[in-house]
Write a protein that holds these residues in place. Structure first.
Motif, PDB file in Angstrom:
ATOM      1  N   ALA A  42      62.817  89.051 -51.860  1.00 59.74           N
ATOM      2  CA  ALA A  42      63.872  88.358 -51.112  1.00 59.74           C
ATOM      3  C   ALA A  42      64.725  88.924 -50.442  1.00 59.74           C
ATOM      4  O   ALA A  42      65.321  88.370 -49.465  1.00 59.74           O
ATOM      5  CB  ALA A  42      64.414  87.457 -52.457  1.00 59.74           C
ATOM      6  N   TYR A  43      64.921  90.283 -50.988  1.00 63.54           N
ATOM      7  CA  TYR A  43      66.014  91.053 -50.240  1.00 63.54           C
ATOM      8  C   TYR A  43      65.419  91.336 -48.868  1.00 63.54           C
ATOM      9  O   TYR A  43      66.282  91.716 -47.729  1.00 63.54           O
ATOM     10  CB  TYR A  43      66.366  92.271 -51.137  1.00 63.54           C
ATOM     11  N   ALA A  45      63.382  89.611 -47.039  1.00 59.55           N
ATOM     12  CA  ALA A  45      63.409  88.621 -46.122  1.00 59.55           C
ATOM     13  C   ALA A  45      64.974  88.228 -45.855  1.00 59.55           C
ATOM     14  O   ALA A  45      65.117  87.878 -44.697  1.00 59.55           O
ATOM     15  CB  ALA A  45      63.064  87.140 -47.301  1.00 59.55           C
ATOM     16  N   ASN A  46      65.904  88.438 -46.617  1.00 64.73           N
ATOM     17  CA  ASN A  46      67.231  88.306 -46.247  1.00 64.73           C
ATOM     18  C   ASN A  46      67.619  89.658 -44.853  1.00 64.73           C
ATOM     19  O   ASN A  46      68.365  89.022 -44.187  1.00 64.73           O
ATOM     20  CB  ASN A  46      68.290  88.540 -47.383  1.00 64.73           C
ATOM     21  N   ARG A  49      66.055  88.452 -41.922  1.00 65.95           N
ATOM     22  CA  ARG A  49      66.710  86.966 -41.401  1.00 65.95           C
ATOM     23  C   ARG A  49      68.058  87.592 -40.824  1.00 65.95           C
ATOM     24  O   ARG A  49      68.581  86.999 -39.785  1.00 65.95           O
ATOM     25  CB  ARG A  49      67.198  86.346 -42.688  1.00 65.95           C
ATOM     26  N   ARG A  62      60.571  79.388 -43.041  1.00 74.36           N
ATOM     27  CA  ARG A  62      61.285  79.552 -44.216  1.00 74.36           C
ATOM     28  C   ARG A  62      61.317  80.636 -45.140  1.00 74.36           C
ATOM     29  O   ARG A  62      60.152  80.613 -45.698  1.00 74.36           O
ATOM     30  CB  ARG A  62      61.311  78.017 -44.852  1.00 74.36           C
ATOM     31  N   ASP A  64      62.474  82.049 -47.745  1.00 78.14           N
ATOM     32  CA  ASP A  64      62.723  81.679 -49.071  1.00 78.14           C
ATOM     33  C   ASP A  64      61.095  80.896 -49.510  1.00 78.14           C
ATOM     34  O   ASP A  64      60.488  81.264 -50.519  1.00 78.14           O
ATOM     35  CB  ASP A  64      63.783  80.860 -49.477  1.00 78.14           C
ATOM     36  N   SER A  65      60.825  79.932 -48.830  1.00 78.83           N
ATOM     37  CA  SER A  65      59.656  79.241 -49.280  1.00 78.83           C
ATOM     38  C   SER A  65      58.462  80.204 -49.109  1.00 78.83           C
ATOM     39  O   SER A  65      57.486  80.165 -50.019  1.00 78.83           O
ATOM     40  CB  SER A  65      59.487  78.047 -48.237  1.00 78.83           C
ATOM     41  N   VAL A  67      58.563  83.340 -49.984  1.00 75.87           N
ATOM     42  CA  VAL A  67      58.621  84.304 -51.198  1.00 75.87           C
ATOM     43  C   VAL A  67      57.963  83.485 -52.118  1.00 75.87           C
ATOM     44  O   VAL A  67      57.122  84.085 -53.116  1.00 75.87           O
ATOM     45  CB  VAL A  67      59.835  84.743 -51.288  1.00 75.87           C
ATOM     46  N   TYR A  68      58.411  82.619 -52.230  1.00 80.30           N
ATOM     47  CA  TYR A  68      57.934  81.686 -53.624  1.00 80.30           C
ATOM     48  C   TYR A  68      56.678  81.046 -53.603  1.00 80.30           C
ATOM     49  O   TYR A  68      55.683  81.412 -54.498  1.00 80.30           O
ATOM     50  CB  TYR A  68      58.497  80.061 -53.754  1.00 80.30           C
ATOM     51  N   SER A  75      60.976  76.957 -56.560  1.00 82.13           N
ATOM     52  CA  SER A  75      62.485  77.398 -56.517  1.00 82.13           C
ATOM     53  C   SER A  75      63.131  76.980 -57.823  1.00 82.13           C
ATOM     54  O   SER A  75      63.818  77.601 -58.215  1.00 82.13           O
ATOM     55  CB  SER A  75      62.987  76.741 -55.446  1.00 82.13           C
ATOM     56  N   ASN A  82      66.155  83.223 -63.160  1.00 85.50           N
ATOM     57  CA  ASN A  82      67.301  83.906 -62.637  1.00 85.50           C
ATOM     58  C   ASN A  82      68.391  83.666 -63.462  1.00 85.50           C
ATOM     59  O   ASN A  82      69.168  84.808 -63.970  1.00 85.50           O
ATOM     60  CB  ASN A  82      67.413  83.501 -61.359  1.00 85.50           C
TER      61      ASN A  82
END
Length: 143
Positions: A42-43, A45-46, A49, A62, A64-65, A67-68, A75, A82
């Motif tokens: 996630a980090y 991916a950010n 981005r 997308r 986040d999608s 990563v999931y 999610s 989390n």
């Protein structure tokens, strides 16, 4: 008037310090090691981005999608896990220290790869410069 203000502060302080209810352990809790993997992704991916969001959005990606999907998690499951881990600060800090260490290792590896690439380009440039220096000057037809 001052007395009322002090009493009001104490009343708000008393009600503000109520017992915090811990969230229940979700049935499909993501294990800690998988959570570390997911947060690392996630980090990353950010970071991607923040570097080139325009092209990511234009391609309809997308992050986040992805990563999931990559970890086989939805999610809601991620959010519940989390929340559960975040309720215990010590556990959450342990997870984030592992994420931070992993990202630091990745950064170190990327820096060493950049350094190798830079030295390779420098050696190619030096070789090309040597070839240019050793080449005979072009003959002028007027001389």
């Amino acid at each position: 008037m001052k007395h009322w203000a002090i009493i009001l502060v104490f009343v708000f302080g008393f009600f503000g310090c109520q017992e915090v209810k811990q969230p229940e352990k979700p049935e499909n809790l993501i294990p800690k090691d998988k959570m570390v993997d997911m947060l690392t992704e996630a980090y990353l991916a950010n970071a991607a981005r923040s570097v080139d969001n325009k092209s990511i959005v234009s391609k309809g990606i997308r992050m986040d999608s992805l990563v999931y999907k990559n970890f086989g998690v939805d999610s809601l499951q991620f959010a519940q896990s989390n929340e559960f881990y975040a309720a215990d600060v010590n556990v959450y800090m342990e997870i984030f220290k592992k994420v931070e260490a992993r990202l630091a290792r990745m950064q170190k590896k990327m820096d060493s790869l950049r350094e190798i690439e830079k030295s390779r380009k420098d050696s190619i440039g030096k070789k090309n410069d040597a070839i240019k220096l050793n080449a005979e000057p072009a003959k002028d037809s007027l001389i």
